[in-house]
Write an enzyme that holds these catalytic residues in place. Structure first.
Site, PDB file in Angstrom:
ATOM      1  N   HIS A  68       0.862  -1.139   0.057  1.00  6.93           N
ATOM      2  CA  HIS A  68       0.034  -0.032  -0.037  1.00  6.93           C
ATOM      3  C   HIS A  68       0.697   1.378  -0.005  1.00  6.93           C
ATOM      4  CE1 HIS A  68       0.290   0.825   4.294  1.00  6.93           C
ATOM      5  NE2 HIS A  68       0.221  -0.585   4.498  1.00  6.93           N
ATOM      6  N   ASP A 182       5.948   1.310   6.873  1.00  6.37           N
ATOM      7  CA  ASP A 182       4.457   0.787   6.494  1.00  6.37           C
ATOM      8  C   ASP A 182       3.979   1.737   5.635  1.00  6.37           C
ATOM      9  OD1 ASP A 182       1.849  -0.261   7.108  1.00  6.37           O
ATOM     10  OD2 ASP A 182       1.801   0.038   9.186  1.00  6.37           O
ATOM     11  N   GLU A 214      -5.000   1.989   2.710  1.00 13.51           N
ATOM     12  CA  GLU A 214      -5.036   0.695   3.494  1.00 13.51           C
ATOM     13  C   GLU A 214      -5.115   0.958   4.794  1.00 13.51           C
ATOM     14  OE1 GLU A 214      -3.052  -2.533   5.871  1.00 13.51           O
ATOM     15  OE2 GLU A 214      -2.553  -0.678   5.790  1.00 13.51           O
ATOM     16  N   GLU A 215      -4.644   2.075   5.241  1.00 16.29           N
ATOM     17  CA  GLU A 215      -4.638   2.488   6.790  1.00 16.29           C
ATOM     18  C   GLU A 215      -6.018   2.737   7.417  1.00 16.29           C
ATOM     19  OE1 GLU A 215      -2.165   1.633   8.813  1.00 16.29           O
ATOM     20  OE2 GLU A 215      -0.258   1.704   7.511  1.00 16.29           O
ATOM     21  N   HIS A 325       3.901   2.521  12.971  1.00 14.61           N
ATOM     22  CA  HIS A 325       2.956   3.495  13.594  1.00 14.61           C
ATOM     23  C   HIS A 325       3.533   4.568  14.422  1.00 14.61           C
ATOM     24  CE1 HIS A 325      -1.165   1.656  11.840  1.00 14.61           C
ATOM     25  NE2 HIS A 325       0.036   1.025  11.160  1.00 14.61           N
TER      26      HIS A 325
END
Length: 361
Positions: A68, A182, A214-215, A325
């Site tokens: 992503h 990420d 995506e998140e 994150h």
């Protein structure tokens, strides 16, 4: 730090780029530049996910490899009379990693530097020091003296706010520190898989995909998978590393440098048994290290991929990463390169007969 090689330059470009859910264009354009030399066709779906097609056998099964484009960040919601910026998280954050961190606001007039404000400990009571600050009470300081001045700078509600951190190769040069692993590492894997297949025969059609949003709920994967209608899907992402102080083996037991993670289950899916066994057998056949992982919470794009149309056999292959994150995370280059090797070797064997065997496993 040694001079960056071609791969590290790509990783730096991808992680330094800015792209929170709903505003991934900068990353998509960059991924397009890197993947285009290895693709037969480039397109996007109507949400903005990038789809790069590489044809081996035009009558073969369709194989999707998806990372992503987006990273966790924030969105401006209001500006107060004194020019301080209030915001909404976009993606999952833990408040304790946010205070006093530098951010970039992507305004219509260009990038604006800010910092998430924090009170000095000198004026906090002993009780207040023990409590994490609620995210709704946090604000961004951009050095504006008023609401009007902030508006003159170009800031307005809806603007994306991105964590700021520069890619860094650590003293152990295989340890790579950056924001947005990420999931720019998944985008890099998709690029490198097509690159490795450039002059290689393979019995299928491969799609290297950069999904959006995506998140915030695996959204781009839904539309991209619907567009492709793949026979097999791989979600490539980061996973939890368990090799730091304070993390128990029960919480996470993966270690950096010990191979890509094969995800058994997470909150979004139970991995497809046939695909999982096929990938494990491929890894063992080619002496590629791997480790198993599972997550009670969270999920990857595979969670949307496997529910498309009448179902897509899918598996998540992830890279153990520390401190995800947050503003800065660490992963190991060997895990990245072994993930690429594993997926490439798998694709070389994924013909129609093998896919039928996997589906019925």
């Amino acid at each position: 730090m040694s001079q960056l090689d071609e791969t590290l330059t790509m990783l730096k470009d991808l992680t330094d780029a800015k792209g929170v859910p709903g505003h991934e264009k900068e990353v998509r354009d960059l991924m397009t530049d890197y993947i285009s030399p290895y693709a037969d066709e480039i397109t996007t779906d109507k949400l903005g996910s990038l789809i790069a097609k590489k044809v081996g056998n035009p009558d073969g099964p369709k194989i999707m490899v998806a990372g992503h484009l987006d990273e966790v960040g924030f969105m401006v919601t209001r500006i107060d009379d004194n020019g301080f910026i209030y915001f909404q998280t976009v993606g999952g954050w833990w408040s304790q990693v946010m205070l006093a961190q530098r951010v970039t606001i992507m305004s219509a007039k260009g990038d604006i530097t800010g910092v998430i404000g924090s009170k000095p400990p000198h004026i906090l009571s002993a009780e207040a020091r023990k409590k994490p600050v609620d995210i709704k009470d946090m604000f961004i300081d951009i050095g504006a003296a008023s609401k009007e001045e902030a508006a003159e700078f170009g800031v307005k509600p809806g603007d994306s706010v991105v964590p700021y951190f520069e890619f860094t190769q650590m003293q152990n040069e295989k340890m790579l520190l950056a924001k947005a692993w990420d999931n720019r590492i998944g985008c890099a894997i998709a690029i490198d898989v097509l690159k490795q297949l450039k002059d290689t025969e393979h019995p299928n059609i491969v799609y290297g995909v950069g999904t959006v949003q995506e998140e915030v709920g695996l959204r781009g994967a839904k539309t991209a998978t619907n567009f492709i209608q793949p026979d097999i899907g791989f979600g490539v992402d980061v996973g939890i590393a368990g090799d730091t102080p304070g993390v128990t083996a029960q919480e996470a037991d993966s270690k950096l440098g010990e191979g890509p993670q094969i995800v058994l289950y997470d909150a979004s899916m139970v991995s497809h048994k046939g695909v999982r066994e096929f990938i494990v057998n491929t890894a063992e056949e080619h002496n590629i290290p791997y480790q198993y992982t599972s997550m009670a919470g969270g999920g990857t794009d595979s969670g949307s991929i496997h529910l498309t149309a009448n179902g897509v056999p899918a598996l998540s292959i992830t890279i153990a990463t520390r401190y995800i994150h947050s503003h800065a995370s660490i992963l190991h280059r060997d895990d990245y390169e072994n993930a690429v090797k594993l997926i490439v070797e798998a694709i070389k064997k994924l013909d129609q007969d093998k896919v039928k065997e996997i589906v019925l496993a």
